[in-house]
Design a protein around this motif. Structure first.
Motif, PDB file in Angstrom:
ATOM      1  N   MET A 167      11.177  11.571   2.971  1.00  0.00           N
ATOM      2  CA  MET A 167       9.970  11.421   3.733  1.00  0.00           C
ATOM      3  C   MET A 167      10.125  10.193   4.833  1.00  0.00           C
ATOM      4  O   MET A 167      11.344   9.740   4.492  1.00  0.00           O
ATOM      5  N   GLU A 168       9.111  10.019   5.608  1.00  0.00           N
ATOM      6  CA  GLU A 168       9.281   9.078   6.490  1.00  0.00           C
ATOM      7  C   GLU A 168       8.681   7.812   6.092  1.00  0.00           C
ATOM      8  O   GLU A 168       7.546   7.765   5.791  1.00  0.00           O
ATOM      9  N   PRO A 169       9.461   6.928   5.669  1.00  0.00           N
ATOM     10  CA  PRO A 169       8.921   5.586   5.026  1.00  0.00           C
ATOM     11  C   PRO A 169       8.013   4.785   5.535  1.00  0.00           C
ATOM     12  O   PRO A 169       8.360   4.655   6.906  1.00  0.00           O
ATOM     13  N   THR A 170       7.096   4.001   5.045  1.00  0.00           N
ATOM     14  CA  THR A 170       6.205   3.223   5.862  1.00  0.00           C
ATOM     15  C   THR A 170       6.891   1.862   5.751  1.00  0.00           C
ATOM     16  O   THR A 170       7.734   1.702   4.688  1.00  0.00           O
ATOM     17  N   GLN A 171       6.477   0.901   6.337  1.00  0.00           N
ATOM     18  CA  GLN A 171       6.861  -0.449   6.307  1.00  0.00           C
ATOM     19  C   GLN A 171       6.582  -0.882   4.802  1.00  0.00           C
ATOM     20  O   GLN A 171       7.435  -1.767   4.132  1.00  0.00           O
ATOM     21  N   ASP A 172       5.665  -0.572   4.167  1.00  0.00           N
ATOM     22  CA  ASP A 172       5.252  -0.999   2.869  1.00  0.00           C
ATOM     23  C   ASP A 172       5.960  -0.531   1.799  1.00  0.00           C
ATOM     24  O   ASP A 172       6.543  -1.096   0.920  1.00  0.00           O
ATOM     25  N   LEU A 173       6.681   0.777   2.058  1.00  0.00           N
ATOM     26  CA  LEU A 173       7.473   1.469   1.069  1.00  0.00           C
ATOM     27  C   LEU A 173       8.872   0.690   1.289  1.00  0.00           C
ATOM     28  O   LEU A 173       9.486   0.495   0.295  1.00  0.00           O
ATOM     29  N   LEU A 174       9.181   0.517   2.392  1.00  0.00           N
ATOM     30  CA  LEU A 174      10.425  -0.337   2.779  1.00  0.00           C
ATOM     31  C   LEU A 174      10.406  -1.544   1.843  1.00  0.00           C
ATOM     32  O   LEU A 174      11.428  -1.818   1.305  1.00  0.00           O
ATOM     33  N   LYS A 227       0.636  -1.269   0.083  1.00  0.00           N
ATOM     34  CA  LYS A 227      -0.003  -0.044  -0.040  1.00  0.00           C
ATOM     35  C   LYS A 227       0.771   1.325   0.136  1.00  0.00           C
ATOM     36  O   LYS A 227       1.088   1.859   1.013  1.00  0.00           O
ATOM     37  N   VAL A 228       1.404   1.437  -1.304  1.00  0.00           N
ATOM     38  CA  VAL A 228       2.348   2.904  -1.375  1.00  0.00           C
ATOM     39  C   VAL A 228       1.602   3.597  -2.500  1.00  0.00           C
ATOM     40  O   VAL A 228       1.373   3.274  -3.613  1.00  0.00           O
ATOM     41  N   PRO A 229       1.200   4.905  -2.083  1.00  0.00           N
ATOM     42  CA  PRO A 229       0.529   5.787  -3.000  1.00  0.00           C
ATOM     43  C   PRO A 229       1.431   6.101  -4.276  1.00  0.00           C
ATOM     44  O   PRO A 229       2.572   6.123  -4.165  1.00  0.00           O
ATOM     45  N   LEU A 230       0.729   6.111  -5.650  1.00  0.00           N
ATOM     46  CA  LEU A 230       1.451   6.240  -6.696  1.00  0.00           C
ATOM     47  C   LEU A 230       2.388   7.555  -6.705  1.00  0.00           C
ATOM     48  O   LEU A 230       3.562   7.673  -7.209  1.00  0.00           O
ATOM     49  N   ASP A 231       1.932   8.736  -6.007  1.00  0.00           N
ATOM     50  CA  ASP A 231       2.941   9.995  -5.996  1.00  0.00           C
ATOM     51  C   ASP A 231       4.045   9.533  -5.106  1.00  0.00           C
ATOM     52  O   ASP A 231       5.151  10.123  -5.510  1.00  0.00           O
ATOM     53  N   ASP A 282      13.741  11.237  -4.952  1.00  0.00           N
ATOM     54  CA  ASP A 282      13.169  11.912  -3.820  1.00  0.00           C
ATOM     55  C   ASP A 282      12.792  11.099  -2.515  1.00  0.00           C
ATOM     56  O   ASP A 282      11.698  10.724  -2.599  1.00  0.00           O
ATOM     57  N   PHE A 283      13.610  10.683  -1.718  1.00  0.00           N
ATOM     58  CA  PHE A 283      13.489   9.860  -0.552  1.00  0.00           C
ATOM     59  C   PHE A 283      13.156  10.914   0.745  1.00  0.00           C
ATOM     60  O   PHE A 283      13.404  10.398   1.878  1.00  0.00           O
TER      61      PHE A 283
END
Length: 156
Positions: free
Chosen positions: A70-77, A54-58, A67-68
């Motif tokens: 941001m505070e990453p979610t576990q899903d993004l990781l 569940k990672v938004p396309l934006d 552009d990193f």
């Protein structure tokens, strides 16, 4: 009647996507890929990993360009780990391998990105040592590479 295991089905689709990608690139493997083929492969890898997290396309569009911030979610990781898996840069234990990444560069990167990527990965090779989670290892190594050379950085 037993239902097929969903995780096996997803795994099978990921491998189909990877095989399709390799077949698409096969004619150019000896001479490397061009930028258009590389960008197409980024889209294919993204499409193989997006449904699992569940990672938004934006957000994905931001990291595609490096552009990193941001505070990453576990899903993004774990999305970044999924991409690394499709790229063939993980060990059997699921950890990021600098050696495998270096070996894959001539196959998956166009010539103009190979040297900058090698320099960035060499610079960032120890970044993952600060993390225990295998998803975080890939994410923060990728972030380091983007920070090192944003002009040449691309991520699915």
């Amino acid at each position: 009647m037993m239902r097929p295991d969903h995780s096996i089905s997803c795994w099978h689709r990921s491998w189909q996507l990877l095989l399709f990608s390799l077949l698409l690139l096969a004619p150019k493997l000896c001479g490397g890929v061009n930028m258009q083929q590389f960008l197409q492969s980024l889209d294919m890898m993204r499409n193989g990993c997006v449904p699992k997290f569940k990672v938004p396309l934006d957000i994905l569009d931001r990291i595609r360009e490096g552009d990193f911030d941001m505070e990453p979610t576990q899903d993004l990781l774990c999305y970044t780990k999924c991409v690394a898996q499709l790229a063939g840069t993980l060990t059997k234990k699921g950890d990021f391998s600098v050696n495998k990444a270096m070996a894959q560069m001539p196959i998956i990167l166009p010539p103009e990105l190979q040297e900058p990527a090698q320099k960035a990965l060499t610079y960032c090779r120890d970044e993952q040592k600060a993390y225990k989670d295998s998803c975080a290892k890939v994410y923060y190594t990728s972030k380091c590479m983007a920070d090192y050379d944003r002009a040449h950085f691309k991520f699915p």
